[in-house]
Design an enzyme around this catalytic site. Sequence first.
Site, PDB file in Angstrom:
ATOM      1  N   ASP A 224       0.849  -1.187   0.000  1.00 52.35           N
ATOM      2  CA  ASP A 224       0.000   0.000   0.000  1.00 52.35           C
ATOM      3  C   ASP A 224       0.892   1.246   0.000  1.00 52.35           C
ATOM      4  O   ASP A 224       2.121   1.137   0.044  1.00 52.35           O
ATOM      5  CB  ASP A 224      -0.951   0.005   1.202  1.00 52.35           C
ATOM      6  CG  ASP A 224      -2.338   0.542   0.828  1.00 52.35           C
ATOM      7  OD1 ASP A 224      -2.385   1.576   0.127  1.00 52.35           O
ATOM      8  OD2 ASP A 224      -3.354  -0.060   1.228  1.00 52.35           O
ATOM      9  N   HIS A 272     -13.319  -2.833  -7.468  1.00 55.26           N
ATOM     10  CA  HIS A 272     -14.511  -1.994  -7.653  1.00 55.26           C
ATOM     11  C   HIS A 272     -14.190  -0.499  -7.630  1.00 55.26           C
ATOM     12  O   HIS A 272     -15.042   0.319  -7.965  1.00 55.26           O
ATOM     13  CB  HIS A 272     -15.575  -2.331  -6.604  1.00 55.26           C
ATOM     14  CG  HIS A 272     -15.281  -1.801  -5.225  1.00 55.26           C
ATOM     15  ND1 HIS A 272     -15.031  -2.623  -4.160  1.00 55.26           N
ATOM     16  CD2 HIS A 272     -15.198  -0.547  -4.729  1.00 55.26           C
ATOM     17  CE1 HIS A 272     -14.825  -1.896  -3.078  1.00 55.26           C
ATOM     18  NE2 HIS A 272     -14.914  -0.637  -3.395  1.00 55.26           N
TER      19      HIS A 272
END
Length: 372
Positions: A224, A272
């Site tokens: 991340d 998504h």
Amino acid sequence: MHQTMEKAAKGPVQAPVTDGPDTTAAPGGLTPVPLMELTTGFWRFKVLAAAVDLGLFSVLSRSGALDAPTLGRELGLHPRPARMLLACCTALGLLIREDGRHRNAPIAEEFLVEGRPHYFGGFVRYSDRHGYAGWGRLQEAVRDNRPTTWDPDLQESAFVTADPEILDGFWEAMFTLSSFTAQALSGAYDFTAHRRLLDVGGGTGAFPVGLCRRHPHLGATVLDLPHITEMTRAKVAALGLADRIGTHDGDFLSAEPLPPGHDVILLSMILHDWDEATGRRLLEKCHAALPDGGAVIICELVLDDDETGPAPAALMGLNMLVETRSGHNYTYGEYRRWLTEAGFTDISVAPLDAAGANAALIACKIGGHRPL
């Protein structure tokens, strides 16, 4: 008044007979009750948001059962709104009333008391102060095809201008949500054959924590951005798993390859957030980073192929319109096609019963066997 009483004494007044349609009934016994529930759905959310903001559940957890006047005084509320709010929280199953006193229902005691390990109030506050206003402009988002929780002409993402305190609560709540999704995944998929997990966009590490606790042989890496992995390291260290869960600072959207040395890659609530082209590129990067026999796992709220539901997946898709530049919730068929065209094989679906995902799609890199 006397004339009205006289008419009533003579018996009921007969309604005039007309040839028009009967407006007192609808075909098939239909009523507007479901529409009323949809229309007033935000009432329920705002009750929860107000109670969390007031610290209602934390006060009750510390003090035990209290009657309405006492609880109102504890919260600094006038008796009238206090009584109304408590009635709503009880009717919604957040409180239990016995012998004139209120106490937390189990779900409130577990998830809505500040300081508890699974505190969910941060997400409630984030949704109230950030998402609610954006959804209030949904018609604008639908017409213009652009987010309404932030201005993409002025900033890179919704997180740039968000209140840091609200963001901290958001990340804590995401850890809770993902922990329960990880628990569901660990029961639906056997990680025995894997040795090292790469959690792409893994946030504060809820999935690696949950999966490594269940599978003592498993190690993990969270990929991340640097300001996220700083939180990840602190969380992992606090939970005593720093020797098994590491971090890798990076942007998975960049041209850089994913870090090697992992035989299973997790994409949980990641695809998504982006358009199809971005999702496909990320899956191609996953395929390139995996050894033969390695697996990729997509955890999402997935739409049925006919796009008729389920409702949580459809609504999360619309939330992506409000929150992102190009996000979308996709169908099983779309994910299968992306995986196949990225080079994956042996695609299967594991249903999940979790707030964060209703399914995991698992696929294997050609040349090996996916563990069952």
